[in-house]
Motif scaffolding. Structure first.
Motif, PDB file in Angstrom:
ATOM      1  N   PRO A 106      -3.664  12.029   8.810  1.00 12.49           N
ATOM      2  CA  PRO A 106      -3.090  10.711   9.117  1.00 12.49           C
ATOM      3  C   PRO A 106      -3.375   9.665   8.041  1.00 12.49           C
ATOM      4  N   VAL A 107      -4.550   9.733   7.437  1.00 12.97           N
ATOM      5  CA  VAL A 107      -4.909   8.769   6.394  1.00 12.97           C
ATOM      6  C   VAL A 107      -4.083   9.016   5.135  1.00 12.97           C
ATOM      7  N   ILE A 108      -3.969  10.288   4.735  1.00 15.15           N
ATOM      8  CA  ILE A 108      -3.186  10.612   3.540  1.00 15.15           C
ATOM      9  C   ILE A 108      -1.715  10.266   3.764  1.00 15.15           C
ATOM     10  N   ALA A 109      -1.209  10.521   4.973  1.00 17.79           N
ATOM     11  CA  ALA A 109       0.184  10.172   5.284  1.00 17.79           C
ATOM     12  C   ALA A 109       0.408   8.672   5.153  1.00 17.79           C
ATOM     13  N   GLU A 110      -0.555   7.887   5.624  1.00 20.53           N
ATOM     14  CA  GLU A 110      -0.457   6.427   5.505  1.00 20.53           C
ATOM     15  C   GLU A 110      -0.344   6.003   4.040  1.00 20.53           C
ATOM     16  N   ILE A 111      -1.117   6.672   3.177  1.00 16.48           N
ATOM     17  CA  ILE A 111      -1.082   6.341   1.747  1.00 16.48           C
ATOM     18  C   ILE A 111       0.255   6.727   1.128  1.00 16.48           C
ATOM     19  N   LEU A 112       0.692   7.964   1.391  1.00 16.91           N
ATOM     20  CA  LEU A 112       1.901   8.479   0.735  1.00 16.91           C
ATOM     21  C   LEU A 112       3.175   7.840   1.258  1.00 16.91           C
ATOM     22  N   ASP A 113       3.117   7.265   2.445  1.00 22.23           N
ATOM     23  CA  ASP A 113       4.304   6.637   3.021  1.00 22.23           C
ATOM     24  C   ASP A 113       4.428   5.150   2.673  1.00 22.23           C
ATOM     25  N   LEU A 114       3.564   4.662   1.796  1.00 25.75           N
ATOM     26  CA  LEU A 114       3.701   3.287   1.315  1.00 25.75           C
ATOM     27  C   LEU A 114       4.981   3.162   0.485  1.00 25.75           C
ATOM     28  N   PRO A 115       5.531   1.964   0.366  1.00 26.91           N
ATOM     29  CA  PRO A 115       6.708   1.781  -0.500  1.00 26.91           C
ATOM     30  C   PRO A 115       6.418   2.240  -1.925  1.00 26.91           C
ATOM     31  N   ASP A 116       7.468   2.633  -2.645  1.00 28.73           N
ATOM     32  CA  ASP A 116       7.298   3.198  -3.985  1.00 28.73           C
ATOM     33  C   ASP A 116       6.475   2.303  -4.897  1.00 28.73           C
ATOM     34  N   ASP A 117       6.646   0.981  -4.777  1.00 28.79           N
ATOM     35  CA  ASP A 117       5.934   0.077  -5.683  1.00 28.79           C
ATOM     36  C   ASP A 117       4.513  -0.232  -5.220  1.00 28.79           C
ATOM     37  N   GLU A 118       4.083   0.372  -4.101  1.00 24.88           N
ATOM     38  CA  GLU A 118       2.712   0.196  -3.613  1.00 24.88           C
ATOM     39  C   GLU A 118       1.945   1.518  -3.562  1.00 24.88           C
TER      40      GLU A 118
END
Length: 351
Positions: A250-262
């Protein structure tokens, strides 16, 4: 009806025509006998129904039980399935087996009331990892002066076994930063004082350095950031509470699902399990590793070196760490702080 008389060590020795000390060595000090003689004694013991010297009687007679308790920070199920913990236990067991000692596994998540009674006669303790509470350690040690060795954290006045966490993370951070990232990030393991399986807020309290190796690893990353002109305070950090895929995901998903510029383009992970989770979830999202996202780990577990892309990581010798802790608690090595060196492994996830 009178029950059959229980066969004793002396009976077995007489049957075999050897001394009682030789029979005792077969059960307790196997390195003192030839494999052939030991197997002959054990085979005859099984035939006659002799199960070995009575541990309680031996403990009363000698004051020693030949039991070493290993207190694990996590549950026993987790520890036996974790690659790093199982390697450590393998190293401990190797030394204890060679010197006729029994290994007793305890979980630091148990209360003192639930701990097996045999722990009270343990000759010594090896304590591994960040304990949820130190109350159990205090209860186990009791009033005696039984030896205790701490692995991967510090206990005041006790010998410790560590790897060179800060230099290791400085080395891997320095390597990763040779290709300057636009948005680096750090994924920590048990860094916060209070449970947090998410991004770490700026005002969140962190565990002190003496209680978690994560602080030393983070210090190594921060040194590399500063050397490359990156303000460590501006690098976002996430925390993971347990080194398993289910908790990491869940933590990694939160990171990877950030907008492209974030979304970060470099993840410095505190374990190989975190890094491997990041590789898997990145691939599921069509992100290329290392072209779109570079990833580093820590531990050097086999899985990270066998799959593609092969992890860039730090290899620690957890088996040797266990051997050293066991030799210390048995009095075979000096009871003093030990620091093991690690190896930087350059793989495909962050070339």
């Amino acid at each position: 009806m009178t029950p059959p008389r229980r066969i004793t060590l002396k009976d077995l020795a007489g049957s075999l025509g050897v001394s009682t000390a030789t029979v005792s060595n077969a059960f307790n000090r196997p390195n003192q006998l030839s494999p052939k003689l030991r197997e002959h004694i054990l085979s005859e013991a099984r035939r006659l129904g002799y199960s070995g010297p009575d541990a309680k009687a031996r403990s009363l007679r000698t004051g020693r039980s030949r039991i070493i308790a290993v207190v694990l920070a996590e549950s026993l199920t987790y520890s036996l399935n974790d690659a790093v913990a199982s390697e450590l236990l393998s190293g401990i067991a190797e030394v204890l087996d060679a010197h006729g000692h029994t290994l007793l596994l305890l979980s630091g998540r148990q209360s003192g009331a639930r701990v097996p009674g045999s722990s009270s006669i343990a000759d010594g303790f090896i304590v591994y990892g960040l304990m949820p509470s130190m109350m159990l350690i205090d209860e186990l040690q009791g009033p005696g002066q039984r030896p205790l060795v701490a692995v991967d954290f510090d206990l005041e006045g006790q010998p410790t076994v560590h790897v060179d966490d800060e230099p290791a993370c400085y080395a891997i951070g320095r390597h990763a930063l040779q290709t300057r990232p636009r948005r680096p990030a750090v994924v920590n393991l048990r860094l916060t004082k209070h449970p947090c399986n998410a991004r770490i807020a700026p005002d969140q309290e962190l565990l002190p350095a003496a209680r978690t190796i994560t602080r030393s690893r983070l210090a190594g990353f921060h040194r590399a950031f500063a050397e490359h002109g990156i303000d460590p305070a501006g690098v976002p950090m996430w925390n993971i509470e347990e080194n398993t895929y289910e908790v990491c995901a869940p933590v990694i998903a939160e990171i990877l699902d950030l907008p492209d510029d974030e979304r970060p383009d470099l993840l410095l992970c505190m374990s190989d399990r975190i890094a491997l989770t990041a590789v898997t979830l990145a691939e599921q999202r069509g992100l290329r590793v290392p072209q779109d996202l570079r990833i580093t780990g820590f531990d050097g577990i086999a899985e990270g070196q066998y799959r593609a892309p092969r992890l860039t990581t730090v290899r620690q010798d957890s088996v040797e760490k266990g051997r050293i802790a066991a030799r210390m608690v048995l009095g075979l090595d000096p009871a003093e702080p030990r620091l093991l060196h690690t190896t930087l492994l350059i793989g495909d996830s962050c070339p």
